[in-house]
Design a protein around this motif. Sequence first.
Motif, PDB file in Angstrom:
ATOM      1  N   SER A   1     -25.057  53.570 -10.918  1.00 35.59           N
ATOM      2  CA  SER A   1     -23.524  54.102 -11.013  1.00 35.59           C
ATOM      3  C   SER A   1     -23.206  54.190 -11.918  1.00 35.59           C
ATOM      4  O   SER A   1     -23.334  53.461 -13.100  1.00 35.59           O
ATOM      5  CB  SER A   1     -23.831  52.747 -10.055  1.00 35.59           C
ATOM      6  OG  SER A   1     -23.351  51.072 -10.774  1.00 35.59           O
ATOM      7  N   SER A   2     -21.706  55.010 -12.382  1.00 35.02           N
ATOM      8  CA  SER A   2     -20.884  54.990 -13.161  1.00 35.02           C
ATOM      9  C   SER A   2     -19.862  54.750 -12.500  1.00 35.02           C
ATOM     10  O   SER A   2     -19.644  55.201 -10.982  1.00 35.02           O
ATOM     11  CB  SER A   2     -20.783  56.280 -13.573  1.00 35.02           C
ATOM     12  OG  SER A   2     -20.333  56.443 -14.549  1.00 35.02           O
ATOM     13  N   HIS A   3     -19.030  53.755 -13.023  1.00 33.60           N
ATOM     14  CA  HIS A   3     -17.901  53.166 -12.433  1.00 33.60           C
ATOM     15  C   HIS A   3     -16.646  53.002 -13.868  1.00 33.60           C
ATOM     16  O   HIS A   3     -17.343  52.274 -14.710  1.00 33.60           O
ATOM     17  CB  HIS A   3     -18.174  51.678 -11.744  1.00 33.60           C
ATOM     18  CG  HIS A   3     -16.699  50.833 -10.714  1.00 33.60           C
ATOM     19  ND1 HIS A   3     -16.980  50.373  -9.675  1.00 33.60           N
ATOM     20  CD2 HIS A   3     -15.886  50.625 -11.532  1.00 33.60           C
ATOM     21  CE1 HIS A   3     -15.368  49.981  -9.892  1.00 33.60           C
ATOM     22  NE2 HIS A   3     -15.352  49.778 -10.918  1.00 33.60           N
ATOM     23  N   GLU A   4     -15.847  53.183 -13.360  1.00 30.64           N
ATOM     24  CA  GLU A   4     -15.183  53.360 -14.699  1.00 30.64           C
ATOM     25  C   GLU A   4     -13.286  53.006 -14.146  1.00 30.64           C
ATOM     26  O   GLU A   4     -12.910  53.619 -12.734  1.00 30.64           O
ATOM     27  CB  GLU A   4     -14.517  54.661 -14.974  1.00 30.64           C
ATOM     28  CG  GLU A   4     -13.584  55.417 -16.108  1.00 30.64           C
ATOM     29  CD  GLU A   4     -13.700  55.864 -17.126  1.00 30.64           C
ATOM     30  OE1 GLU A   4     -13.007  56.485 -17.828  1.00 30.64           O
ATOM     31  OE2 GLU A   4     -14.526  57.024 -16.982  1.00 30.64           O
ATOM     32  N   GLN A   5     -12.914  51.621 -13.754  1.00 31.98           N
ATOM     33  CA  GLN A   5     -11.476  51.262 -14.019  1.00 31.98           C
ATOM     34  C   GLN A   5     -10.521  51.362 -15.078  1.00 31.98           C
ATOM     35  O   GLN A   5     -10.478  51.028 -16.108  1.00 31.98           O
ATOM     36  CB  GLN A   5     -11.816  49.655 -13.317  1.00 31.98           C
ATOM     37  CG  GLN A   5      -9.877  49.451 -12.847  1.00 31.98           C
ATOM     38  CD  GLN A   5     -10.674  48.023 -12.099  1.00 31.98           C
ATOM     39  OE1 GLN A   5     -11.532  47.431 -11.772  1.00 31.98           O
ATOM     40  NE2 GLN A   5      -9.324  47.203 -12.666  1.00 31.98           N
TER      41      GLN A   5
ATOM     42  N   GLY B   1     -15.436  46.226  -4.488  1.00 33.25           N
ATOM     43  CA  GLY B   1     -15.990  46.766  -3.838  1.00 33.25           C
ATOM     44  C   GLY B   1     -16.324  46.409  -2.037  1.00 33.25           C
ATOM     45  O   GLY B   1     -17.111  47.887  -2.090  1.00 33.25           O
TER      46      GLY B   1
ATOM     47  N   GLU C   1     -22.413  57.784  -7.600  1.00 31.56           N
ATOM     48  CA  GLU C   1     -23.552  56.272  -7.168  1.00 31.56           C
ATOM     49  C   GLU C   1     -24.773  57.728  -6.752  1.00 31.56           C
ATOM     50  O   GLU C   1     -24.239  58.418  -6.118  1.00 31.56           O
ATOM     51  CB  GLU C   1     -23.714  55.852  -6.038  1.00 31.56           C
ATOM     52  CG  GLU C   1     -22.274  54.478  -6.338  1.00 31.56           C
ATOM     53  CD  GLU C   1     -22.464  53.233  -5.495  1.00 31.56           C
ATOM     54  OE1 GLU C   1     -23.299  52.797  -5.167  1.00 31.56           O
ATOM     55  OE2 GLU C   1     -21.266  53.118  -5.127  1.00 31.56           O
TER      56      GLU C   1
ATOM     57  N   THR D   1      -9.813  53.989  -9.913  1.00 27.84           N
ATOM     58  CA  THR D   1     -11.120  53.830  -9.328  1.00 27.84           C
ATOM     59  C   THR D   1     -12.091  54.852  -9.740  1.00 27.84           C
ATOM     60  O   THR D   1     -11.378  55.171  -8.296  1.00 27.84           O
ATOM     61  CB  THR D   1     -11.374  51.971  -8.876  1.00 27.84           C
ATOM     62  OG1 THR D   1     -11.011  51.508  -9.774  1.00 27.84           O
ATOM     63  CG2 THR D   1     -13.533  52.240  -9.260  1.00 27.84           C
ATOM     64  N   GLU D   2     -12.783  55.643 -10.205  1.00 33.64           N
ATOM     65  CA  GLU D   2     -13.370  56.863  -9.686  1.00 33.64           C
ATOM     66  C   GLU D   2     -15.159  55.620 -10.075  1.00 33.64           C
ATOM     67  O   GLU D   2     -15.691  55.561 -11.248  1.00 33.64           O
ATOM     68  CB  GLU D   2     -13.790  57.833 -10.728  1.00 33.64           C
ATOM     69  CG  GLU D   2     -14.196  58.995 -10.291  1.00 33.64           C
ATOM     70  CD  GLU D   2     -13.409  60.311 -11.078  1.00 33.64           C
ATOM     71  OE1 GLU D   2     -13.501  61.285 -10.726  1.00 33.64           O
ATOM     72  OE2 GLU D   2     -12.917  59.715 -12.310  1.00 33.64           O
ATOM     73  N   ARG D   3     -15.660  56.089  -9.056  1.00 31.36           N
ATOM     74  CA  ARG D   3     -16.954  56.148  -9.352  1.00 31.36           C
ATOM     75  C   ARG D   3     -18.450  57.394  -8.742  1.00 31.36           C
ATOM     76  O   ARG D   3     -17.848  57.337  -7.727  1.00 31.36           O
ATOM     77  CB  ARG D   3     -17.159  54.695  -7.807  1.00 31.36           C
ATOM     78  CG  ARG D   3     -18.782  54.032  -7.843  1.00 31.36           C
ATOM     79  CD  ARG D   3     -18.711  52.294  -7.521  1.00 31.36           C
ATOM     80  NE  ARG D   3     -19.449  51.837  -7.567  1.00 31.36           N
ATOM     81  CZ  ARG D   3     -20.549  51.163  -7.770  1.00 31.36           C
ATOM     82  NH1 ARG D   3     -19.443  50.644  -8.921  1.00 31.36           N
ATOM     83  NH2 ARG D   3     -21.574  50.258  -7.876  1.00 31.36           N
TER      84      ARG D   3
ATOM     85  N   LYS E   1     -15.675  49.473 -18.000  1.00 31.38           N
ATOM     86  CA  LYS E   1     -16.703  51.355 -17.676  1.00 31.38           C
ATOM     87  C   LYS E   1     -17.730  50.173 -17.575  1.00 31.38           C
ATOM     88  O   LYS E   1     -18.153  49.563 -18.660  1.00 31.38           O
ATOM     89  CB  LYS E   1     -16.531  52.535 -18.928  1.00 31.38           C
ATOM     90  CG  LYS E   1     -15.201  53.155 -18.970  1.00 31.38           C
ATOM     91  CD  LYS E   1     -15.369  53.591 -20.101  1.00 31.38           C
ATOM     92  CE  LYS E   1     -14.074  54.585 -20.597  1.00 31.38           C
ATOM     93  NZ  LYS E   1     -14.839  55.731 -21.437  1.00 31.38           N
TER      94      LYS E   1
ATOM     95  N   SER F   1     -17.229  46.209 -10.052  1.00 26.87           N
ATOM     96  CA  SER F   1     -17.192  46.297  -8.574  1.00 26.87           C
ATOM     97  C   SER F   1     -16.829  44.787  -7.688  1.00 26.87           C
ATOM     98  O   SER F   1     -16.654  45.261  -6.250  1.00 26.87           O
ATOM     99  CB  SER F   1     -17.969  47.098  -7.677  1.00 26.87           C
ATOM    100  OG  SER F   1     -19.392  46.584  -7.630  1.00 26.87           O
TER     101      SER F   1
END
Length: 746
Positions: A374-378, A191, A350, A346-348, A390, A187
Motif C-alpha cells: 500500500s502507498s498512502h499519502e495524506q 482508515g 493498494e 488522502t490518496e491511497r 507518506k 490509515s
Amino acid sequence: MRKIIYIIFILPAIFFSQESISGMIIEANKENKHIGLVGANVYWLDTTVGTVTDLDGKFNLSYKPEYEKLVVSYVGFKSDTLTIKSPDKMVQHWLQPTSDLEEVTVTSRKQATAKSFLKAQNVITVSSDELLKAACCNLSESFETNPSIDVNFADAITGTRQIKMLGLTSPYILIATENIPSIRGASQTYGLSFIPGTWVESIQITKGAGSVINGFESIAGQINTELVKPSTDDKLFVNLYGATNSRLELNTHLNTKVSDKWHSGLFIHGNTQNEKHDVNNDGFLDMPLFNQINLMNRWQYTDTQKGFVSFINLKYLNDEKQTGELDFNPDTDKLTTNYWGSEIETERYELSGKFGYVNPEVPWQSLGVQAAFSSHEQESYFGLNVYDIKHNSLYANAIYNSIIGDSRNKIKTGISYTYDHYDELVNITDFERTENSVGAFFEYSYDNLELLNLTAGVRIDRHNLLGTFITPRVHLRYSPWSKSAFRASFGRGKRSANIFTENQQLFATSRTIGILNSGGDIYGLDPEIAWNYGVSYLQGFNLFGRQADITLDYYKTDFKNQVVVDWENPQEINFYNLEGKSYANSFQAEFNYNPFEGFDLRMAYKLYDVKTDYNSGRLERPLTPRNRLFANVGYKTKEKDNGARWKFDATFNWLGDQRYASTTSNPTQYQLQERTPTVSTLNAQVTKVFSKKFEVYLGGENITNLRQSNPILGAEDPFGANFDSTFVYGPIFGSMYYAGLRFKIK
C-alpha cells in the motif's frame, strides 16, 4: 515463559504397529445412503494414536491388542465409542447428527450475529445481514448494533468516528482485511471510513489476545473483515443512499464469470456532502464537506479439483475533506488567520493477493501465502498546523497447516515479513523512519469438540527498532455441559506508537506538542508492551420454549510500557513513556433472546475501569464512560415466495458520565466541569423488501435529537490560546434521517 514455550512445542507421540484396522465413517440419513464423512476424527481411547477419514470417509489405523475402544467424532455429529475385539473385520459406522454442537445464533432465521460454542477464541461473527440493520455506509459505521464495540466521534472538527474495544482505542486493535493487517500506520485515524459497508461479507471480532499468525501488534483484540467474493456476489448490485444532512452515496458491484475458474468483480463507491451545517450556531461546520471515490477490482481463481484458490485485489482511493468555520474559503484563507479552516486530502493505492492450496488427497494439509503493498499519502492542515504523512507498506505471510497423528491435533506454522517507511511533516519538523521485521510462528490446536479446545501459539520476531522478542498467546475452551463454553486466554502484544497520525485531533487545538523522552527509537519513545488476560462464559438455553443465550466476560489489559498521551494541561499535549501503572479492565454481560418467530432481542451492560499514571497522578482515562447500556430489537415478517417481507430494527445506547481532561488552568470562561452529562441515543430503520431483487429502507440516527452544547472550546477565538475541539462526548449534529434503495441481479 520457558514453561509456556515447552508446552506449546510438545508434540504427541506417534506409535507404530504391525497390524492395522480399516473402516468407513458414514453420515446417518433417512435414505441410508453411504455418504462418507471426510475429515472425521478416529482414534484409540486414552492414546494419541489416531487419524482422519479421507474424501470417501475411509480410514486406516494401526492396531494393538491392548487397544479396545475406538472413538469417532465429527463437528455437528454425536461422538461414538466403539468396542473393537479384533482387526479382522472392516468397521462401518453411521454417525448421527446432533443439535447440541450447533453455533448459537443471535437471530433466529439467519446467522446475522453468531457466537460459537466450539472455538477456543472468543469470536463474534457479524454477517452482512447484521450490517444491513443500519445504513452502514462504511466500516466505521458497521458496529452500531454490536455491543462489544464502542463508537464515538474523535473530535468536533473532522467528523471522524473512533472505535474502542475493551476500553482501548483502535490503535490497540489489530484491524485486518481478509487476515491482512490493513488499518494501521497512516490509515489509523480515517482508515475505517475507507472500506465501504457493501463490500463487507462478514466481520469477525476477537476479544483479547488474538492469534500469533496475524502478527504481534494486537493488544485488545482483532477485527477481521471478509470482503464479498466475485463468484458468490450478485452479478449486479446497486445501493443508493441519501440523508437529511445532504450526504449522498452510491455503491455499485459488477461481477463477471470470466471462465470456469476465473471470476472478476468491479466495486465502485462514491460519497459526497457539500452543504454547510451549523445547527449549534458556534460558527463552525458540524460535519466536514467531503468527496470520496473508492474503487476495487477483485479477481478470484478457483480450481476445486486441484485444490487451488486465489484472490487479487487492486484498490484506489481519493478522499477530500474540508472543515472549519462557515466562512472559511481555502482559496483565500488557507494557513492564514482570516478564518480557521482545515483540509485533509488522502490518496491511497493498494495491491494485495492471497494464494491457497489444499491437498486434494490429504485435505488437512494446506498452504497459504498472503502479500500486500500500500502507498498512502495524506496532505492536511488544521488552522495554522500542517500535518503531512507518506506511508509505504509491504506485508507478506506464508502459513502451512497440518495435523499431528489425527485431526484433534492441528498445527499452523509459517513466516512473515513487514516493511513500513514513514515520512511525516509536523509543521516545520520532519520525522522519517523505516521499520522492518521478520518473524516465525507456530500454533498448536487441540480439539476435543465435546469438552475441550486449546490453542497455544508463539512467535519470535526480529525488528530493526523493537529488537528481538517473543510473543506467546494461549486460548482455552471448556464445555462441561450442553451448550456451554468457559473460555480463558492470555497473550502479549508489542507495537510502535505512531503518535501523530493516531492523535490527529491534537492539531485542531491550540496546544503545544511536547515529547518528553529522547532515548527511544521512535520519536524518542519506547515501544508499547502489554499483556491481556480474559475469561468468559457462554450459556445457551431455552426460555419459554424459545432460544436464548447469555454471555459474561471479563478482560484485563496490563501495560508494561505505554506511550502516555497526556491531555491534562489544556495548553499542551505531552507524550512520554509510562512510569507506573496503566490498565484497562472491562466487564460485559450480554443477553440474546428470540421470544417469537422473526423477533430478536439483544441487551448488554458494560463496565470499564481504565486508568493511567500520568505525571499529575493516577487518573481515569478521559472521555471513557465507566458504564454503558445497550439494547437492540429486530423483527422480520415471514418471507413470501418472491422474497417480499418487512424488516424493523432499533438500537438504544446509554453512556454514563465521562471524565473531562483537566481545564482548571484555563480562564474561568474556558473551564469545563469535571465530568460530562450522560448520553442516550436511539437509532431505527425500516426496510421494505419488495422482491429478491429490490428493496428500500428508511431510517434515523439519534432520533432523540441529543446534541452536545458548545463542543468546541474557544470557538469564538480559534487562533487564541484556549481553542480546543477535542472535548467531544456525544452527538453534535442532532437527528439525522436517511433513505435508500438496493437493487440486485443474481
